[in-house]
Design a protein around this motif. Structure first.
Motif, PDB file in Angstrom:
ATOM      1  N   ASN A 346       0.783  -1.177  -0.018  1.00  0.00           N
ATOM      2  CA  ASN A 346       0.103  -0.019  -0.148  1.00  0.00           C
ATOM      3  C   ASN A 346       0.947   1.258  -0.031  1.00  0.00           C
ATOM      4  OD1 ASN A 346      -2.749  -0.916   0.030  1.00  0.00           O
ATOM      5  ND2 ASN A 346      -2.979  -1.097   1.969  1.00  0.00           N
ATOM      6  N   HIS A 351      -2.743   2.808  -2.483  1.00  0.00           N
ATOM      7  CA  HIS A 351      -3.913   1.869  -2.117  1.00  0.00           C
ATOM      8  C   HIS A 351      -4.919   1.135  -3.270  1.00  0.00           C
ATOM      9  CE1 HIS A 351      -3.867   2.770   2.321  1.00  0.00           C
ATOM     10  NE2 HIS A 351      -3.252   3.966   1.941  1.00  0.00           N
ATOM     11  N   GLY A 354      -3.166  -2.126  -3.782  1.00  0.00           N
ATOM     12  CA  GLY A 354      -3.733  -2.947  -2.687  1.00  0.00           C
ATOM     13  C   GLY A 354      -5.328  -3.425  -2.758  1.00  0.00           C
TER      14      GLY A 354
END
Length: 744
Positions: A346, A351, A354
């Motif tokens: 991340n 993110h 992720g």
């Protein structure tokens, strides 16, 4: 009370005034009662209709009162003029009756001598009419004679009041001036005083009757209007109001009855039907929205929005319901897995990458495992799997290893980037490891935590020992909080020496925790290796570290004042504390609070605590250096410090880890590392302090290699404040002292 003939005639055509008022009042009350009965339903059903009725009634009544006021004035004036005319006519007739025979010309000739009105005629005039008195004047305005209660004013100076020449004498008494032959036919002037009290009473009766009639008319008109308004408007509006009220009270189920023919305005009827349709459509719409909202709430409450998998709450409920219909509980395994170092992905890739990995892991678990398996996302990067266990089928450990293998064996290609994901896995069995679903999941999490503690990329089965360790950890954390509140901590100091001169140059402050117990000893010490990691993971190391700094500075100041010697106190700052944004401000505040010279405080930082963010480390070290404190890298050689960064650190001292010194005499690699660190410190102009010096041979090795400072059990163990002060007083200043003291 006197009345003229006209008045008497009028009174005979009507009831007496008292009976008339009673009749009108009774009629008005009956009408009020009737109209009240007709309008009571409307008034009860709506305050709005009552307001309309009141407005119409008051408006009509005000108009009627205005008309009555105007007509009252005219009526009163007509009564007065009628009374005067009657009195004048009566006077003329009585004059004719008592006049001497002859023509008016003869009468005018004798005007100066006598008045053609006899005493008998005057008395009859006063008794039979409203005349109270009469005054006679000749043509030259000289008073001749008067009868009854009347004054004799001078007509030459008395002003005339109006065409009729009447003046108000007060208390219902008026005087009428009859001027000369043109008014009476006789060569005289007469003044008549009239009693008009009966006229005032009659006018008052007229006013009362008019007011009652106005009220009666207003009531009648209001009743008619309200019947019409009620039929055409108010009743339909009440229906509409009731519908809207029900819709507001019960928007989803307003309980509106089907409406047939609506009496009244066609436009209002259309409006009511449209409102009824709108209310029903709105109720259906609300129900539809509520249904969708409940579905959405259920989705949010029980499912993960990213992967679409059941969340932890739904997973537990599924575990509960798994055996509800079975008399004999079926065994199952709960496997929990955590993606290793997922936070690094991340932080480095973002993110969004992720999230794609998490969705891919969820899809892979869902597709690979059999339909009987339940897959859920239990945390940020944690997944949970429930698999029923059948006789002759897979064992629990086989399921756990299969889950781990399916994650590790596949590559994740995202935006042309290839990722290989590893995971830590823990598992627990039902009912062996817990009779409640929550307990089984909790035990699987405990096994997962043990897998991460053992180095990650591991598979661990739940063991009761793990649970005991977790409980022990939580108990120690509670005790640690209590220790901070009750000041159970204390500092011990281990002296540091200049290896070339033997002089004490400082001491390292080491934290000790004396935990009170109910034993006869009163308590025992908790090893720093046992509670420091827990303090760091829980964040308690920050307030504890601040306490250590404050105590160390206060003690260094006390030593300086009592001994006159500048003994530097070294304090180790943990990585968690070092990353606090207010570290520099805290150190500055404590120095100011205790009054310690900055150079007598040394801040020790381990390599592992600052290598994650080199630029931040450089900034903090420079700020601390600007305060004037000493800076040291503790346990140097155990980390992975880059020499390029080391040159940028404003440090004063390198501390060789004790493991290299203890093995330097028996391990050539450790000896080489110690030599290299000493040489590096000399090249960079830094002091080098060796920890873990326990023997004379260790000391000699360091002297030969050119080390600057030493610390270890050869010289002293960490000592409480009073014993450390005693040590300072007893030490001779020569390192040979310790050979002699050990022999002794």
């Amino acid at each position: 009370m006197k009345h003229n003939r006209n008045q008497t005639t009028t009174a005979q055509d009507q009831p007496a005034s008292g009976d008339k008022n009673a009749w009108i009042l009774t009629s008005l009350m009956r009408l009020f009662s009737t109209s009240g009965e007709k309008n009571s339903t409307i008034r009860r059903r709506s305050g709005f209709s009552a307001k309309i009725a009141g407005f119409v009634f008051l408006t009509t009544l005000i108009v009627q009162v205005a008309i009555t006021a105007i007509s009252y004035h005219d009526y009163k004036q007509d009564l007065f003029f009628q009374s005067v005319d009657t009195a004048r006519a009566s006077l003329a007739s009585f004059l004719n009756m008592s006049a001497q025979s002859g023509t008016p010309e003869n009468a005018m000739a004798s005007a100066q001598r006598t008045v053609p009105l006899s005493a008998e005629a005057a008395t009859l005039l006063l008794q039979s009419t409203a005349v109270m008195g009469v005054s006679a004047y000749d043509l030259e305005f000289r008073p001749l004679k008067r009868w009854g209660a009347v004054s004799a004013p001078d007509l030459r100076v008395m002003p005339f009041q109006g065409v009729r020449n009447a003046r108000d004498m007060g208390f219902h008494v008026y005087e009428e001036i009859l001027i000369g032959p043109d008014r009476t036919g006789w060569p005289y002037y007469f003044i008549l005083r009239l009693d008009t009290q009966s006229l005032a009473q009659e006018a008052q009766n007229y006013l009362v009757q008019s007011a009652l009639i106005a009220a009666l008319f207003s009531t009648f008109l209001t009743t008619i209007l309200m019947i019409g308004l009620g039929y055409w408007y108010l009743n339909p509006i009440m229906v509409l109001t009731g519908m809207i009220r029900k819709a507001s009270e019960h928007p989803e189920d307003p309980d509106i009855a089907e409406i047939g023919d609506i009496k009244g305005s066609r436009e209002i009827a259309k409006t009511i039907r449209a409102a009824q349709k709108l209310i029903r459509d709105n109720a259906a719409h609300i129900k539809d929205i509520r249904s969708h909202a409940e579905d959405k709430i259920h989705q949010l409450a029980y499912y993960d929005s990213l992967t679409g998998l059941p969340n932890r709450t739904q997973f537990i409920e599924k575990l509960r319901s798994f055996n509800q219909d079975n008399a004999t509980p079926k065994p199952f395994v709960v496997v929990t897995l955590d993606l290793d170092h997922f936070r690094d992905v991340n932080d480095s890739m973002g993110h969004h990458i992720g999230d794609v990995i998490l969705k891919s892991v969820g899809e892979r678990l869902k597709k690979t495992l059999p339909p009987s398996a339940l897959v859920a996302r239990a945390g940020e990067d944690e997944f949970a799997v429930m698999m029923p266990l059948t006789s002759g089928g897979n064992k629990a450990e086989d399921v756990a290893r299969k889950v781990a293998q399916m994650i590790k064996s596949e590559r994740f290609i995202i935006m042309e980037e290839e990722f290989r994901i590893h995971c830590s896995v823990g598992f627990a069995l039902f009912p062996e490891d817990g009779e409640e679903p929550e307990q089984v999941l909790k035990n699987a999490d405990i096994a997962l935590n043990r897998a991460k503690e053992d180095g990650r990329d591991m598979v661990r089965a739940y063991s009761r020992d793990f649970d005991l360790a977790v409980q022990s950890r939580f108990q120690l954390l509670r005790d640690l909080r209590l220790a901070l509140e009750e000041q159970q901590f204390e500092l011990h100091y281990q002296p540091q020496f200049n290896i070339q001169t033997g002089q004490i140059i400082g001491a390292e402050g080491l934290l000790r925790w004396w935990k009170p117990t109910g034993s006869k000893e009163g308590g025992h010490y908790i090893s720093p290796g046992e509670f420091i990691p827990i303090a760091e993971s829980s964040g308690l190391i920050v307030p504890i570290g601040e306490w250590v700094l404050r105590q160390s500075c206060a003690y260094a100041k006390k030593l300086n004042e009592e001994t006159g010697r500048d003994i530097r106190i070294a304090v180790n700052v943990s990585g968690v504390q070092f990353r606090q944004k207010d570290l520099v401000d805290t150190v500055a505040a404590i120095l100011d609070e205790t009054g310690l010279k900055p150079e007598l405080l040394e801040i020790e930082v381990t390599e592992s605590s600052f290598m994650d963010d080199i630029q931040y480390t450089i900034s903090v070290l420079k700020s601390l250096n600007d305060l004037g404190v000493e800076l040291a890298i503790d346990d140097f050689g155990t980390g992975y410090s880059s020499l390029a960064y080391l040159r940028q650190f404003p440090i004063d001292r390198l501390k060789i880890d004790r493991s290299f010194i203890m093995n330097a005499l028996s391990d050539s690699d450790d000896a080489s590392i110690a030599r290299t660190i000493i040489a590096l410190g000399r090249a960079l102009g830094l002091q080098v302090l060796a920890e873990g010096v326990e023997t004379r041979e260790h000391e000699q090795f360091l002297i030969n290699e050119g080390c600057d400072e030493v610390q270890g059990f050869r010289y002293a163990k960490p000592l409480p404040e009073d014993k450390f002060r005693h040590f300072i007083d007893m030490y001779s200043g020569d390192l040979a002292y310790f050979d002699e003291s050990s022999n002794a």
